[in-house]
Scaffold this active site. Structure first.
Site, short mmCIF file in Angstrom:
data_model
loop_
_atom_site.label_atom_id
_atom_site.label_comp_id
_atom_site.label_asym_id
_atom_site.label_seq_id
_atom_site.Cartn_x
_atom_site.Cartn_y
_atom_site.Cartn_z
N ASP A 60 3.17 0.70 -1.04
CA ASP A 60 2.22 1.70 -1.25
C ASP A 60 2.45 3.02 -0.62
OD1 ASP A 60 0.41 -0.62 -2.37
OD2 ASP A 60 -0.28 -1.05 -0.22
N ASP A 65 0.17 -7.06 2.57
CA ASP A 65 -0.11 -5.63 3.22
C ASP A 65 -0.37 -6.03 4.68
OD1 ASP A 65 -0.50 -4.15 0.80
OD2 ASP A 65 -2.56 -4.81 0.64
#
Length: 201
Positions: free
Chosen positions: A166, A132
């Site tokens: 995401d 991420d």
């Protein structure tokens, strides 16, 4: 492949490629928790890894990690078949494109879980960590003392650190929820009158 299949699967492929390109760049050019600011303190790249679901949520333990990865694989296969079904039966193009985004996001994070542990030599197959990097702490402050439960503590909006996969999933789901009436609208046939014609003599 029919033209109707090309655009959604092309979009999904481009999202996956872009997601993986960003992740590999971050993985090979940044160290854990390094930050590269591009919107001052309100937007930055911040390299973290997580063992779990979107936005850093986790399912604990090695068994939990393996279960989550296998569940993701089953889910992405199901979404793929669902996308083919939607295209074949000519559902709304917006619905098809949003499902394609969800498919791309799910596949993008599966690649991390399945392959990254081996590629980067830190875990066995199916135990990789999701990369991420996007972080937008837009508002920071402190809850007032009178605020229930959190009074006096610091808060931050938007605190999750996420990746392109995401974001693709989130956009797809939100758009389907917002436009579900349009996407699933059914044509209702006009009622047929049961009154017989009266013929005057």
């Amino acid at each position: 492949m029919k033209a109707s299949y090309v655009k959604p699967f092309l979009v999904a492929t481009l999202v996956v490629l872009a997601d993986q390109a960003i992740k590999i760049w971050v993985k090979t050019h940044m160290y854990l928790d390094e930050r590269i600011h591009f919107l001052g303190d309100r937007g930055m790249l911040r390299f973290i890894e997580n063992n779990g679901m979107a936005f850093g949520m986790e399912l604990g333990g090695e068994l939990g990690k393996l279960t989550l990865t296998l569940f993701r694989i089953v889910a992405v296969i199901a979404i793929g078949f669902g996308l083919v079904h939607l295209i074949k039966h000519k559902y709304h193009r917006g619905l098809i494109m949003n499902v394609a985004l969800i498919l791309a996001g799910a596949l993008g994070n599966i690649i991390d879980c399945v392959f990254y542990g081996k590629i980067f030599d830190y875990a066995p197959w199916f135990h990789g960590r999701v990369v991420d990097m996007f972080y937008f702490p837009l508002i920071r402050g402190t809850y007032p003392q009178w605020f229930p439960f959190w009074g006096g503590t610091e808060f931050e909006f938007f605190s999750p650190i996420f990746n392109l996969a995401d974001a693709a999933i989130s956009v797809g789901v939100i758009m389907i929820l917002l436009f579900q009436k349009r996407y699933f609208k059914q044509e209702t046939p006009e009622p047929v009158s049961t009154n017989s014609e009266v013929v005057e003599e």
